[in-house]
Structure formats: C-alpha cells, structure tokens
Write an enzyme that holds these catalytic residues in place. Structure first.
Site, PDB file in Angstrom:
ATOM      1  N   SER A 200       0.810  -1.228   0.000  1.00 18.19           N
ATOM      2  CA  SER A 200       0.000   0.000   0.000  1.00 18.19           C
ATOM      3  C   SER A 200       0.840   1.273   0.000  1.00 18.19           C
ATOM      4  O   SER A 200       0.280   2.364  -0.067  1.00 18.19           O
ATOM      5  CB  SER A 200      -0.938   0.005   1.214  1.00 18.19           C
ATOM      6  OG  SER A 200      -0.203   0.011   2.412  1.00 18.19           O
TER       7      SER A 200
ATOM      8  N   LYS B 298      -6.039   3.384   8.974  1.00 20.17           N
ATOM      9  CA  LYS B 298      -5.131   4.358   8.363  1.00 20.17           C
ATOM     10  C   LYS B 298      -5.686   5.778   8.480  1.00 20.17           C
ATOM     11  O   LYS B 298      -4.941   6.718   8.796  1.00 20.17           O
ATOM     12  CB  LYS B 298      -4.899   3.990   6.903  1.00 20.17           C
ATOM     13  CG  LYS B 298      -4.087   2.719   6.705  1.00 20.17           C
ATOM     14  CD  LYS B 298      -3.926   2.380   5.232  1.00 20.17           C
ATOM     15  CE  LYS B 298      -3.088   1.118   5.063  1.00 20.17           C
ATOM     16  NZ  LYS B 298      -2.927   0.739   3.646  1.00 20.17           N
TER      17      LYS B 298
END
Length: 801
Positions: free
Chosen positions: A679, A722
């Site tokens: 990611s 996140k």
C-alpha cells in the site's frame, strides 16, 4: 605366528543384530540388494564370503564406518532363493579376520582382509581348567534357560579343541552383538575363555533372578485364585444367611438412577446391558472399574435436559450494549439469530467465528451471548491440542480412557443446548496422533452434528441445539474445510475513541473495585486516558491498557494505605510518576513542503500509523538502495515505482537517462521496525518523482494505494485504521484508491467530518494533487490542486458537512 598374515579379498555381508564365530554353522536370511550382489559374487568364486556385524542395526545402507573391523571368513554351504525376494543361506565360519580395506566400486563391498590367527592353541593345565569351568557354566546356563536343546549340550561336551569349544559356546549364547564382538577380536584363547566365563556368570545371575521373579508371580496368581474361591464361598454363605452383599446395593442404586433419568431408548438399552455385565462381574475384576466409570458417564450426560432460551431481543441488546462498546456488526448478527429463533423455534444453531487481534473482547463477547440467551456457558481452549482423541475421546479398551472434550463440555454444561466457546481455533496442531481439526468438521456442521459419536460413549449424541462460537486471531492457519463450516465475523482493532469509551465505562471501574478503592478516593481524566492509549500502549485490543490502569490503581492504593493522600486525581501530567516515561510515540505529519519526502499511511498489528518515505538522488551508476527494514513486498513496490517513473520520464520532464547517471536511495525512518505491504506504492512513486524533478510535496497530504507498472492505483486494506492514524497525526487531506470508496462507511463519522478524502485511480492524477508544481511545465500547481481536490471530494464527506 605372531604376525598378521595378508590374505585375499572377499565380498562382504554386513549382519544386523548377529555375528558368526569360526566353527559355527549358521543359517542367514539376506534381503538387501547389496548383500544379494555380494552373495552372487561369492558363488561365482570359491563360495567364501566375509561376514561382519553392523554397529547400528537401524542403518539400512551401512558404510565402512558403520561396520565392525573384525569379522569371520565363512564358507557358503547352501543357498536357497525364496519367492518373496529373500535368500536363505547356510554358512560355516572358518577363520577370524580383520577388515583392512573397503572397495565400494561395485554394487557391493569388496574387503581386503588380514588373518587374525589365535595364539596359545596348545592344551596346557590352565587351558584345561578354563575349558572345564566354561563347560560347567554352559551346562548350568542351558538348564536354567531352557531355550537351548539338550542335544546341543551333548555335542558341545564332545569338543576337545580349546579354540573350537570357546567359539561354539560363544555362538550359542543369547547376548547382544556388543557383548559377543569382543570374543571375536581377542587373539589369546585363554583371555577369550576368561571373557566367556564373565559373560556366562552374568547371564546365570540374570536367569536365577528371572526364575525367582516367576516363582513370586506364580504364588501371587495362586493366592488370587484362592481369594476368588473364598469370596465365592462368602457370597454363598451370605445368601444362605439372607444378608445382602455390597455389589447388589450398588447395582440397585444404578437401576434406580436409570429409572429416574430421562434418556433415549438406545442409551437405556446400552446402560442396562452394561449394568447386567457389571452385576455378574467379580468385585475385584479390573473390568468392573471400567464398566462403573462408563455407567457414570452415561447417566451424567444431559441427553434430554435443556434450558429455556430467553428470546427477548430488547434484553439481549441491553446486555450486549452493557458489556461491550462498539462491535456493531457482531451485535447485529447475534440479534438477527435471536429474532429468527423467536419466529421459527426450530432453527439449528449457527457456527460463529469471531476473528480479530488479541484483547478485542472475543471471549467476553461469547459470555455475553450466553447471558443474553440465558444458556449455560462452557469455554474450551484448543490452543496446542494435537491429539484427535482429545476431541473424539479414547476407546474403552485403553487404560484410563475418557470421553473427548466435547462430551466433557456437555457434562459440565448440564444441558444439551449450551453456548460452547472453542477458543483459539487457529492454534490447533496435528501429528502422528491424528488431526483434531478434522475431528471438528463433524462437530461444527449443523447437518451432521445431530448424531455425534464419541469413541468412549459409542452412542450418538445430539449437538444440533448447541450454539458454537469459535475465536481466532488469524484465519490463514484454519483449514479451509473447517473455515467453510463457520460464519466469519471480523472484529477490527478499536479506534482511539472506542478505547477511551471502553476504559471509562468498563476497565477503570473494574480495576478501581478490584484494588479496593472507593470512587471518591480516585479519579482519572480523559486526557490521561488518551495519553495512556497513545503513549503507553500500542495494540489493537485493550488488554495492555487494562494492565496500565491496574498499575495506576496499585500505586494509588499504596499512597492511600500510607496515608499520603486521601483523594487522588490522575491527570495527563502525572502519568510519568505512575507509569514511567512513555514507551511509544505516534508519528507527526510534516509541517512544511519538502522535496523527496512523502507521507504514507500504514496498517500494523497495533492499528494505523503514518509512514514517511524519503528519497535522495546522488550521482552514480543507477544503483537502487532500499533501507528501513523493508519486507519483500514493499521492496517490489519500490522497484515498480522506479519502472513506472522511467516509463513516464519524458512526460514528467525528467531526464530519461536518470537511472544510468544517478543512484537512488529510498529510506523509511524507524529502521528497527519491520515494514511490509504493497500500500506504500503511490507514496514511493510521489517521493521519487519529487526528488528527480526537484518539486516539493504538499504538506498536510497523506496517501495510500498500490501501484502497477502502468500507473494504475489499486485498492488496499485497513482503510479505517489508516484514516484514524492520519487524523491523529494532524493530516487534513488524504488520497485513497477509487476501489476503497465502499470502505469509507466503516470510518467513524466524527473522523470523516474532519478529513478531506479524495479517490484516485491513476498516478498522473496522484502527481497533480500531491506535487506543488507541474513536473513538465514547472508551473505552480496549488490552484490546480485545490480545484482537482474539490472535484473529487468524497460524497460521504460532503453528506456529513
């Protein structure tokens, strides 16, 4: 005569567990391919072969180091091939030899030998005495052992040659190779006799002890038979006197329990049969204990006993909300199950699997479900279980046999519809004793578990009314067949706000009461709890948070007892006195625009965190250096980003030959912490383009997404964690993949309201939003970026403005 005489080379036949002495005629069975090749070679010559014992019988293909260096040259007297591939031979030992050199060039060993002739072959008075003593000891050995025919003793007694006599006696002894091999290696005949006498003396002592032990066993058996006969006489006398024996009383008690207990017809018939056997069995028989234990288990199991479910949806919701904060999906699924049960009355129990990090409340949630249903609760830990019998039980033929954990849990519950928690189902193991996860397949299948058969009980037990709940930290270690039978409900780590609420509503109250403190004596501020969550713990659950609160309560209790303070208020500034210096810190976003530095978002086992990626370009020859303890996947993302930038170098205004003239160094700070995952792909690409084009990256902007070689931005996981980390670090604008739009519903509304979240699907779009200037034209991108950001504002965010 005292020097070794060199002889010819012969094929070698290694023996396992035996050896051949000179003057012995011994039958041998040969099955190994190399040994058969050696026999065939010997039969083509003078039919002589060297035999020597192996050091370790377990070695299938021995080498020179696995064979004793002394053996016997033998003459093959007879050879017979058997249908199974075995070969039987009859060999006669000729001479002792020492194996000097091994030749392994063919399919068998060819050994060069040196003869090992005996010394002191003359028959003097000492030799005569040794012969007589050995013969007498051997005669006693034959009489005590009763394993050697008397004809052998007669033949041995007729031998006059001292060397032949000692070798013949040695060959008849039932000793291990390690004890007989020295007799083959001793050259002196007299020393050989002395060694033989020592072995015979030792064996005679052992045989005498064995005979003594056998005598004692025989006497005990005769005493047991006598006691049985006397007991039977006592029974007859009691019967004549009209006195009732103890066994009859015990049988009557079992019959009474059997008549009062509601059990299925098949179980009743089985119990009556076992009870009839028990009644006819002698009291002292070992089997009576096994039958008694089996009857106790049959009568103790809840075959037809069940509790009445409490199907009050409002009550269940109240209990779940009282005991747990958050976990909306789990609560919703449980309430759905209760609603269906209230409507159908006959629905089989589902198999729920709660998956999540340690400390998020999986076990306590199962207890709340049992309380909401008003069912009995049993917890069964499967961590480290590696024996299939622990699930299905042992058969009654084994000593100390017991039912498996499933049947034991049903007995503990006392009803046939409890809530059974299989804790740590992902920690199951398997070995030569079986695979317990395979045994669970029937237990956790609603279509099969209505007739679960335990090896000990040997009768079908209905588990269809049981509500099974399993817990696991990860799913990848759970076998697919077992995972398919369970409905998986994932429990993510708690957010900072959720941890704060859990601490205020549950953990702090629990620890204050556990440490004997009163509410008016101690209090803690929200800021202190937040600081503990952020700086003293790093976890997805709240287990360590509870430990830190317990430490505060312990120190406060000590202050109260000492009389130092009557009332304690724990604030954020006082935490270092209670807990020491902070152990963790969360990253803080960059406060200014920097070249070659981009902010990414990471998902760890402790929750979300921000990740700063730095790129430096120096003159060189195209070397790519990656530091920061990056995993394989993250290194591949960096290589993908470099390839993408090279393919788009001209469009981005970058020298197309930068990879030949410059070295690239990528670094992720906190190098001691392992980092991995795809990611960070777009973050690496942005930092690389910024460094090559010398254009700063917008401060206050973070991004996450996987990159492809064509510049596409792919979806990622852990979006909720996140975004929470970005919010905590003070970031305002976030770039996420277009594919993750659906995951925004999981982000708390109060967090979404404070962030500007934008979806991107290609790196060109990412670079327009992330860099302050157009890499190609060099124009100021701040206005364009603002307009682009406005176009792609998240609709969910707009909805909550």
């Amino acid at each position: 005569m005292n020097q070794k005489q060199t002889s010819a080379s012969y094929p070698l036949l290694p023996l396992r567990g035996m050896l051949v002495f000179p003057h012995m005629v011994t039958p041998l069975e040969v099955g190994r391919a190399r040994s058969i090749q050696a026999l065939e070679k010997a039969m083509l010559g003078d039919q002589r072969i060297v035999v020597a014992a192996q050091l370790d019988t377990a070695v299938e293909e021995p080498g020179p180091e696995d064979i004793y260096t002394f053996g016997t040259v033998c003459q093959i007297k007879q050879l017979l091939k058997m249908p199974e591939g075995q070969t039987r031979i009859l060999v006669e030992g000729l001479e002792r030899v020492e194996l000097v050199e091994f030749d392994d060039s063919d399919d068998f060993f060819l050994v060069s030998i040196q003869e090992w002739p005996s010394i002191e072959r003359e028959l003097d008075s000492e030799a005569e005495a040794l012969m007589r003593s050995s013969l007498q000891k051997f005669e006693d050995y034959v009489k005590l052992g009763r394993k050697i025919p008397s004809e052998v003793l007669a033949n041995v007694s007729g031998i006059k040659d001292p060397e032949q006599l000692v070798d013949t006696i040695a060959g008849q002894l039932a000793l291990a190779v390690e004890e007989r091999q020295p007799l083959l290696e001793i050259r002196s005949v007299k020393e050989r006799y002395i060694k033989l006498l020592a072995l015979l003396t030792k064996e005679l002592e052992i045989l005498k002890l064995e005979k003594k032990i056998q005598g004692k066993v025989r006497k005990q058996m005769e005493r047991a038979q006598k006691e049985y006969y006397l007991r039977e006489q006592i029974k007859a006398i009691q019967s004549e006197l009209g006195e009732k024996e103890d066994r009859s009383t015990e049988v009557d008690e079992y019959r009474k329990k059997l008549s009062e207990t509601k059990i299925p017809k098949a179980v009743r018939e089985k119990a009556e049969n076992e009870l009839n056997r028990f009644e006819r069995m002698p009291p002292m028989a070992a089997e009576s204990v096994v039958v008694r234990s089996y009857l106790d288990w049959l009568l103790a199991l809840p075959w037809n006993r069940r509790t009445k479910d409490r199907l009050d949806i409002q009550m269940a919701e109240t209990i779940l909300e009282r005991d747990h904060y958050g976990l909306a999906k789990v609560k919703e699924r449980i309430l759905e199950f209760l609603a269906v049960r209230q409507l159908t009355k006959t629905m089989k129990g589902p198999i729920l699997c709660l998956v999540g990090p340690p400390g998020v409340g999986k076990t306590s949630l199962a207890k709340s479900v049992a309380e909401a249903l008003k069912r009995n609760f049993v917890r069964l830990s499967l961590g480290g279980v590696r024996d299939e019998a622990e699930i299905r039980g042992h058969r009654r033929t084994y000593v100390g046999a017991l039912p498996g954990k499933i049947i034991q849990s049903m007995k503990t519950a006392g009803s046939n519809n409890p809530v059974i928690l299989f804790d740590e189902v992902d920690k199951l193991a398997n070995d030569f004793r079986g695979d317990p996860s395979s045994a669970l397949l029937e237990v956790l299948d609603p279509e099969q578990n209505n007739a679960f058969v335990d090896h000990y009980i040997e009768l079908p037990f209905d588990l269809s009314r049981v509500l099974f709940i399993t817990t696991a930290n990860v799913l990848n270690t759970v076998p697919p067949a077992l995972r398919d039978r369970m409905e998986v409900i994932e429990i993510p780590g708690y957010t900072e706000h959720e941890k704060l609420e859990i601490a205020k509503r549950h953990l702090w109250r629990k620890q204050v009461e556990a440490h004997g403190l009163a509410w008016e004596q101690i209090s803690i501020s929200d800021n202190a709890l937040l600081r503990i969550i952020n700086e003293y713990t790093r976890e997805a659950g709240v287990r360590n948070l509870e430990r830190e609160l317990a430490a505060i309560c312990r120190k406060s209790a000590a202050d109260v007892v000492k009389g130092d303070k009557d009332q304690i208020r724990v604030s954020a500034n006082m935490l270092e006195r209670f807990l020491g210096i902070p152990r963790y810190h969360y990253a803080v976003a960059e406060r200014e625009d920097r070249v070659g530095v981009a902010t990414g978002l990471a998902y760890t086992q402790f929750g979300g965190d921000i990740l700063s990626i730095e790129v430096t370009i120096v003159k060189g020859k195209g070397k790519l250096t990656l530091t920061g303890k990056l995993g394989d996947v993250m290194q591949e993302s960096a290589q993908t980003a470099v390839s993408y930038v090279r393919s788009r170098a001209e469009a981005l205004g970058i020298d197309p030959d930068f990879h030949e003239k410059h070295d690239i160094h990528m670094h992720v700070p906190e190098g001691a912490v392992p980092k991995d995952g795809p990611s960070a792909g777009i973050t690496i690409a942005v930092a690389l383009v910024s460094a090559l084009a010398n254009i700063p990256v917008r401060q206050g902007l973070a991004m996450t997404g996987e990159i492809t070689l064509r510049g596409r931005v792919l979806g990622i996981g852990g979006l909720k964690e996140k975004l929470l980390a970005a919010h905590r670090a003070g970031l305002k604008q976030i770039l996420i993949p277009e594919e993750n739009r659906k995951d925004l519903e999981e982000v708390p509304e109060n967090v979404r309201r404070k962030l500007e979240i934008f979806q991107v699907d290609h790196m060109d779009h990412v670079l327009r939003l992330a860099l302050l200037k157009d890499p190609n034209l060099g124009s100021d991108m701040s206005v364009l970026a603002d307009s682009e950001l406005a176009k792609h504002t998240d609709p969910l965010w707009e909805k909550h403005q």
